[in-house]
Design an enzyme around this catalytic site. Sequence first.
Site, PDB file in Angstrom:
ATOM      1  N   SER A   1     -10.043  -0.299   7.014  1.00 43.11           N
ATOM      2  CA  SER A   1      -9.454  -0.183   5.677  1.00 43.11           C
ATOM      3  C   SER A   1      -8.767  -1.415   5.123  1.00 43.11           C
ATOM      4  CB  SER A   1      -8.464   0.977   5.643  1.00 43.11           C
ATOM      5  OG  SER A   1      -9.170   2.161   5.439  1.00 43.11           O
TER       6      SER A   1
ATOM      7  N   SER B   1      -9.794   1.957   2.810  1.00 44.23           N
ATOM      8  CA  SER B   1      -8.905   2.675   1.924  1.00 44.23           C
ATOM      9  C   SER B   1      -7.896   1.766   1.206  1.00 44.23           C
ATOM     10  CB  SER B   1      -8.137   3.755   2.694  1.00 44.23           C
ATOM     11  OG  SER B   1      -7.304   3.183   3.678  1.00 44.23           O
TER      12      SER B   1
ATOM     13  N   LYS C   1       0.852  -1.200   0.000  1.00 45.49           N
ATOM     14  CA  LYS C   1       0.000   0.000   0.000  1.00 45.49           C
ATOM     15  C   LYS C   1       0.881   1.241   0.000  1.00 45.49           C
ATOM     16  CE  LYS C   1      -3.950   2.024   2.525  1.00 45.49           C
ATOM     17  NZ  LYS C   1      -4.841   1.897   3.708  1.00 45.49           N
TER      18      LYS C   1
HETATM   19  N1  GLN Z   1     -13.155   4.453   5.982  1.00 43.82           N
HETATM   20  C1  GLN Z   1     -12.586   4.888   7.223  1.00 43.82           C
HETATM   21  C2  GLN Z   1     -12.169   6.330   7.098  1.00 43.82           C
HETATM   22  O1  GLN Z   1     -12.411   6.912   6.116  1.00 43.82           O
HETATM   23  C3  GLN Z   1     -11.461   4.008   7.628  1.00 43.82           C
HETATM   24  C4  GLN Z   1     -10.195   4.321   6.945  1.00 43.82           C
HETATM   25  C5  GLN Z   1      -9.058   3.459   7.377  1.00 43.82           C
HETATM   26  O2  GLN Z   1      -9.228   2.438   8.049  1.00 43.82           O
HETATM   27  N2  GLN Z   1      -7.865   3.912   7.024  1.00 43.82           N
HETATM   28  O3  GLN Z   1     -11.605   6.898   7.995  1.00 43.82           O
END
Ligand code: GLN
Length: 454
Positions: free
Chosen positions: A159, A135, A60
């Site tokens: 995410s 994400s 990532k």
């Molecule tokens: N979707 C969540 C957010 O927007 C989680 C993101 C994540 O786990 N990095 O914060």
Amino acid sequence: ITVTDLVSESYKRIGEVEDKVQAFLTLDEERARQAAKRMDGKLGTDEAKGLLFGMPIGVKDNIVTKGLRTTSASKILENFDPIYDATAASKLHNAETITIGKLNMDEFAMGSSNENSGFQVTRNPWNLERVPGGSSGGSAASVAAGEVLFSLGSDTGGSIRQPASYCGVVGLKPTYGRVSRFGLIAFASSLDQIGPITRTVEDNAYLLQAISGVDPMDSTSANVEVPSYAESLNGDVKGLRIAVPKEYLAEGVNEEVRQSVLEALKVLEKLGATWEEVSLPHSKYALATYYLLSSSEASANLARFDGVRYGYRTADPENLIDLYKKTRAEGFGDEVKRRIMLGTFALSSGYYDAYYKKAQKVRTLIKQDFENVFEKYDVIIGPTAPTPAFKIGENTSDPLTMYANDILTIPVNLAGVPGISVPCGFADGLPLGLQIIGKHFDESTVYRVAHAFE
Ligand code: GLN
């Protein structure tokens, strides 16, 4: 089969599907091929001893990699070339994996669909009209599309698990402190964890083992022994006590998703486990608590992107303040700005007690909910996400609907416990995920249950 064969297969597959899936932001083909050649020289000798010797992996793009562009999918880091490796990345080198490239994500890991990337929208390999989740959408999509065998993601509020669920692969968020965060571009430091995304539970166990462990460069990494996770995959769940929170099967959870969880519980029952309904009464405050705390931490962490030290810098600023303002205005995307504003407000004097401090207290209550349940049960089971993958564009106009998607994953980060998503069926041809949550540092039991079910 040689390492060169594996690496060639990986790039061949990328050549076939990548213009549709768009999972990668940067490819590192030349270096990967050179590494493969070097490793082929070790094949058949006792020098080929890395735990994941020769395995192609994607990383990532918020995990820094020495000499390999790392953007966090933000324009503000468009040309950032790190001078060191994140600890997780150097542990991959020790395990002798081969880095194929860097994977797309929502900018600074803020999002649930990859639509917040500053560069491109990754598509769900099961249905190109759908999001891959986020994400870590690139990390999940690349594994699902067969471009790489393994990938690393990061999980602050879901995410890793939500994209794994949407793409039909296995994704684990480890216990907070299990994997070093050194070199992970920080979003919300008290919640962020790096974790593995793979096709099978067994692969996942090996990859977690490779990246885990205490690290002098991250004082929040835990000095807890790293077991051989793969050894716990003995298929035995007899006598296992499963808790199913009623809040996780409540209103808002799609009927097919609910049914798939009940089916999974039947399978586990047949294997000798028992389950009961429990309550995590403070779950209803988790979303608000998470968005307050994570945005507060993000507003502080992202202050470093000022156009002075690294990354993008605006052209022709009038003075230093103008340089900061224009660099940040031009470099950050809308969602990142929204969170910086929310977090800065919540931390400002006069509001701190009412918002940030209050949220910290609620976080403790949420954590206690989990502790209470784990006094009597070995694991908690529920869905990973309330619905299968949604359509690209479907939720972009309303940030709150997008946030609501994380309702089943966020409490796990707030409590700091480990959670995995494993494939557990389909709805409308789209994969669904089962979430298995364990006690602190008990990834072994989580894997054992996931593997028995798989
Ligand atoms: N979707 C969540 C957010 O927007 C989680 C993101 C994540 O786990 N990095 O914060």
